[in-house]
Design a protein around this motif. Structure first.
Motif, PDB file in Angstrom:
ATOM      1  N   SER A  85       0.828  -1.212   0.000  1.00  0.00           N
ATOM      2  CA  SER A  85       0.000   0.000   0.000  1.00  0.00           C
ATOM      3  C   SER A  85       0.858   1.256   0.000  1.00  0.00           C
ATOM      4  CB  SER A  85      -0.933   0.009   1.216  1.00  0.00           C
ATOM      5  OG  SER A  85      -1.881  -1.038   1.132  1.00  0.00           O
ATOM      6  N   SER A  86       2.026   1.178   0.632  1.00  0.00           N
ATOM      7  CA  SER A  86       2.928   2.326   0.643  1.00  0.00           C
ATOM      8  C   SER A  86       3.420   2.654  -0.766  1.00  0.00           C
ATOM      9  CB  SER A  86       4.127   2.057   1.561  1.00  0.00           C
ATOM     10  OG  SER A  86       3.710   1.947   2.913  1.00  0.00           O
ATOM     11  N   ILE A  87       3.692   1.627  -1.569  1.00  0.00           N
ATOM     12  CA  ILE A  87       4.111   1.860  -2.956  1.00  0.00           C
ATOM     13  C   ILE A  87       2.998   2.549  -3.731  1.00  0.00           C
ATOM     14  CG2 ILE A  87       4.603   0.682  -5.138  1.00  0.00           C
ATOM     15  CD1 ILE A  87       6.362  -1.237  -3.610  1.00  0.00           C
ATOM     16  N   PHE A  88       1.760   2.090  -3.546  1.00  0.00           N
ATOM     17  CA  PHE A  88       0.630   2.742  -4.210  1.00  0.00           C
ATOM     18  C   PHE A  88       0.509   4.201  -3.763  1.00  0.00           C
ATOM     19  CE2 PHE A  88      -2.387  -0.933  -5.588  1.00  0.00           C
ATOM     20  CZ  PHE A  88      -1.399  -1.399  -6.435  1.00  0.00           C
ATOM     21  N   LYS A  89       0.631   4.439  -2.467  1.00  0.00           N
ATOM     22  CA  LYS A  89       0.496   5.799  -1.945  1.00  0.00           C
ATOM     23  C   LYS A  89       1.597   6.714  -2.465  1.00  0.00           C
ATOM     24  CE  LYS A  89      -1.961   4.470   2.263  1.00  0.00           C
ATOM     25  NZ  LYS A  89      -1.891   4.330   3.743  1.00  0.00           N
ATOM     26  N   ILE A  90       2.790   6.165  -2.660  1.00  0.00           N
ATOM     27  CA  ILE A  90       3.875   6.963  -3.245  1.00  0.00           C
ATOM     28  C   ILE A  90       3.541   7.326  -4.685  1.00  0.00           C
ATOM     29  CG2 ILE A  90       6.266   6.829  -4.061  1.00  0.00           C
ATOM     30  CD1 ILE A  90       6.889   5.231  -1.487  1.00  0.00           C
ATOM     31  N   LEU A  91       3.039   6.360  -5.449  1.00  0.00           N
ATOM     32  CA  LEU A  91       2.679   6.624  -6.845  1.00  0.00           C
ATOM     33  C   LEU A  91       1.525   7.616  -6.959  1.00  0.00           C
ATOM     34  CD1 LEU A  91       2.976   3.018  -8.310  1.00  0.00           C
ATOM     35  CD2 LEU A  91       4.439   4.969  -8.854  1.00  0.00           C
ATOM     36  N   GLY A 109       1.036  10.009  -4.695  1.00  0.00           N
ATOM     37  CA  GLY A 109       1.433  11.265  -4.091  1.00  0.00           C
ATOM     38  C   GLY A 109       0.862  11.500  -2.713  1.00  0.00           C
ATOM     39  N   ILE A 110       0.270  10.460  -2.121  1.00  0.00           N
ATOM     40  CA  ILE A 110      -0.293  10.597  -0.780  1.00  0.00           C
ATOM     41  C   ILE A 110       0.810  10.686   0.264  1.00  0.00           C
ATOM     42  CG2 ILE A 110      -1.750   9.453   0.956  1.00  0.00           C
ATOM     43  CD1 ILE A 110      -3.316   8.238  -1.382  1.00  0.00           C
ATOM     44  N   ILE A 111       1.884   9.940   0.044  1.00  0.00           N
ATOM     45  CA  ILE A 111       3.055  10.042   0.913  1.00  0.00           C
ATOM     46  C   ILE A 111       4.297  10.228   0.049  1.00  0.00           C
ATOM     47  CG2 ILE A 111       2.065   8.664   2.782  1.00  0.00           C
ATOM     48  CD1 ILE A 111       3.675   6.286   1.806  1.00  0.00           C
ATOM     49  N   GLN A 112       5.333  10.783   0.638  1.00  0.00           N
ATOM     50  CA  GLN A 112       6.595  10.979  -0.058  1.00  0.00           C
ATOM     51  C   GLN A 112       7.643  10.034   0.533  1.00  0.00           C
ATOM     52  OE1 GLN A 112       7.055  13.098  -2.694  1.00  0.00           O
ATOM     53  NE2 GLN A 112       4.854  13.474  -2.563  1.00  0.00           N
ATOM     54  N   PRO A 113       8.460   9.405  -0.302  1.00  0.00           N
ATOM     55  CA  PRO A 113       9.521   8.537   0.237  1.00  0.00           C
ATOM     56  C   PRO A 113      10.601   9.357   0.924  1.00  0.00           C
ATOM     57  CG  PRO A 113       9.781   8.794  -2.133  1.00  0.00           C
ATOM     58  CD  PRO A 113       8.483   9.469  -1.775  1.00  0.00           C
ATOM     59  N   ASP A 114      11.344   8.689   1.782  1.00  0.00           N
ATOM     60  CA  ASP A 114      12.472   9.362   2.438  1.00  0.00           C
ATOM     61  C   ASP A 114      13.526   9.752   1.410  1.00  0.00           C
ATOM     62  OD1 ASP A 114      11.156   8.852   4.824  1.00  0.00           O
ATOM     63  OD2 ASP A 114      12.243   6.986   5.184  1.00  0.00           O
ATOM     64  N   SER A 115      13.720   8.883   0.427  1.00  0.00           N
ATOM     65  CA  SER A 115      14.665   9.171  -0.650  1.00  0.00           C
ATOM     66  C   SER A 115      14.309   8.299  -1.847  1.00  0.00           C
ATOM     67  CB  SER A 115      16.111   8.903  -0.210  1.00  0.00           C
ATOM     68  OG  SER A 115      16.279   7.536   0.150  1.00  0.00           O
ATOM     69  N   GLY A 116      14.912   8.625  -2.990  1.00  0.00           N
ATOM     70  CA  GLY A 116      14.637   7.895  -4.220  1.00  0.00           C
ATOM     71  C   GLY A 116      13.822   8.731  -5.186  1.00  0.00           C
ATOM     72  N   THR A 117      13.665   8.229  -6.396  1.00  0.00           N
ATOM     73  CA  THR A 117      12.940   8.958  -7.440  1.00  0.00           C
ATOM     74  C   THR A 117      11.792   8.128  -8.005  1.00  0.00           C
ATOM     75  OG1 THR A 117      14.472   8.157  -9.151  1.00  0.00           O
ATOM     76  CG2 THR A 117      14.961  10.293  -8.144  1.00  0.00           C
ATOM     77  N   VAL A 118      10.767   8.843  -8.455  1.00  0.00           N
ATOM     78  CA  VAL A 118       9.600   8.231  -9.082  1.00  0.00           C
ATOM     79  C   VAL A 118       9.417   8.878 -10.445  1.00  0.00           C
ATOM     80  CG1 VAL A 118       7.134   7.753  -8.916  1.00  0.00           C
ATOM     81  CG2 VAL A 118       8.529   7.882  -6.837  1.00  0.00           C
ATOM     82  N   ARG A 119       9.351   8.065 -11.483  1.00  0.00           N
ATOM     83  CA  ARG A 119       9.115   8.575 -12.833  1.00  0.00           C
ATOM     84  C   ARG A 119       7.905   7.884 -13.440  1.00  0.00           C
ATOM     85  NH1 ARG A 119      14.711   9.033 -12.460  1.00  0.00           N
ATOM     86  NH2 ARG A 119      15.540  11.016 -13.257  1.00  0.00           N
ATOM     87  N   LEU A 120       7.047   8.678 -14.065  1.00  0.00           N
ATOM     88  CA  LEU A 120       5.908   8.167 -14.806  1.00  0.00           C
ATOM     89  C   LEU A 120       6.081   8.565 -16.260  1.00  0.00           C
ATOM     90  CD1 LEU A 120       2.945   9.034 -12.382  1.00  0.00           C
ATOM     91  CD2 LEU A 120       4.371   6.980 -12.443  1.00  0.00           C
ATOM     92  N   HIS A 121       6.193   7.577 -17.123  1.00  0.00           N
ATOM     93  CA  HIS A 121       6.461   7.832 -18.550  1.00  0.00           C
ATOM     94  C   HIS A 121       7.653   8.760 -18.719  1.00  0.00           C
ATOM     95  CE1 HIS A 121       3.178   5.676 -20.572  1.00  0.00           C
ATOM     96  NE2 HIS A 121       2.536   5.867 -19.444  1.00  0.00           N
ATOM     97  N   ASP A 122       8.710   8.446 -18.004  1.00  0.00           N
ATOM     98  CA  ASP A 122      10.002   9.113 -18.107  1.00  0.00           C
ATOM     99  C   ASP A 122       9.991  10.541 -17.574  1.00  0.00           C
ATOM    100  OD1 ASP A 122      12.588   8.330 -18.703  1.00  0.00           O
ATOM    101  OD2 ASP A 122      12.642   9.464 -20.569  1.00  0.00           O
ATOM    102  N   GLU A 123       8.915  10.951 -16.907  1.00  0.00           N
ATOM    103  CA  GLU A 123       8.861  12.279 -16.311  1.00  0.00           C
ATOM    104  C   GLU A 123       8.953  12.159 -14.802  1.00  0.00           C
ATOM    105  OE1 GLU A 123       5.457  14.475 -17.517  1.00  0.00           O
ATOM    106  OE2 GLU A 123       5.892  14.340 -19.656  1.00  0.00           O
ATOM    107  N   LEU A 124       9.828  12.953 -14.214  1.00  0.00           N
ATOM    108  CA  LEU A 124       9.990  12.942 -12.774  1.00  0.00           C
ATOM    109  C   LEU A 124       8.697  13.405 -12.122  1.00  0.00           C
ATOM    110  CD1 LEU A 124      12.221  12.351 -10.662  1.00  0.00           C
ATOM    111  CD2 LEU A 124      12.676  14.815 -10.638  1.00  0.00           C
ATOM    112  N   LEU A 125       8.217  12.621 -11.155  1.00  0.00           N
ATOM    113  CA  LEU A 125       6.948  12.922 -10.505  1.00  0.00           C
ATOM    114  C   LEU A 125       7.139  14.052  -9.500  1.00  0.00           C
ATOM    115  CD1 LEU A 125       4.083  11.726 -10.637  1.00  0.00           C
ATOM    116  CD2 LEU A 125       4.652  10.354  -8.645  1.00  0.00           C
TER     117      LEU A 125
END
Length: 218
Positions: free
Chosen positions: A44-50, A52-68
């Motif tokens: 569920s945490s992975i879903f919430k990160i995708l 935007g409900i929660i932010q990770p402590d570190s790391g990057t998220v890209r959707l279709h090669d665009e930084l979220l």
């Protein structure tokens, strides 16, 4: 082919508990990823990160090669919650109009939805409501589809219909399914990933899930 979803080196903690430990995950358009894991593993945490409900402590998220950067306002993700969103006292037809405005031109609802337009959610079974919810979410035509427990408490007939709905149009989007009904998840998915001890590992069979400690030995 570029990835629709890319999580890179995602770390997440809640107080002293480390939930995600350097998660790396890529999902391409056309793929249906089954995300398995025990309760509390961090699915569920992975879903919430995708979302935007929660932010990770570190790391990057890209959707279709665009930084979220502004995920809550993203038009790329459609999400089916584990909880029903159909109001009990409103008709299914009302729900379609609220979720998919007529001016959008997107009215590709399944015959099952059309047959039940006049009915209210309270008059339908859980399986029927779940199938309708999935169809409404898919009709939003977002390139990324997140499904949280679509098979929970669903009978075999409706499970078969839900799997057919997931596969319909799957080639045009990236899909992630999280559910404890591993048999249906394995059946509908093109890839299986297991989240264990905060890390992702790819698995392919029920035997590998046993070896990884997700399923009991028989």
């Amino acid at each position: 082919m570029k990835s629709a979803i890319e999580l890179d080196s995602i770390y997440l903690s809640f107080r002293e508990k480390k939930v995600l430990r350097g998660v790396y995950l890529k999902v391409k358009p056309g793929e249906i990823l089954g995300l398995l894991g025990l309760n509390g593993a961090g699915k569920s945490s992975i879903f919430k990160i995708l979302l935007g409900i929660i932010q990770p402590d570190s790391g990057t998220v890209r959707l279709h090669d665009e930084l979220l950067k502004n995920p809550i306002g993203s038009r790329k993700v459609a999400y089916l919650s584990q909880f029903s969103f159909l109001p009990n006292r409103r008709s299914i037809g009302w729900c379609t109009r609220m979720l998919i405005p007529a001016e959008s031109g997107r009215r590709d609802f399944s015959p099952f939805v059309e047959q039940n337009r006049a009915k209210k959610a309270v008059e339908l079974s859980r399986g029927s409501c779940r199938l309708i919810e999935l169809n409404l979410i898919a009709a939003m035509e977002r390139p990324i589809l997140l499904l949280d427990e679509p098979f929970a408490q669903i009978d075999p007939i409706h499970s078969t219909e839900i799997k057919a709905e997931i596969k319909k149009g799957a080639e045009h989007r990236a899909t992630i399914i999280s559910d404890h009904d591993y048999r249906n998840v394995i059946d509908v998915s093109t890839r299986i990933a297991l989240l264990k001890d905060g890390e992702i590992q790819e698995v392919g069979t029920a035997q590998e899930l046993i070896q990884a400690g997700y399923l009991p030995k028989t």
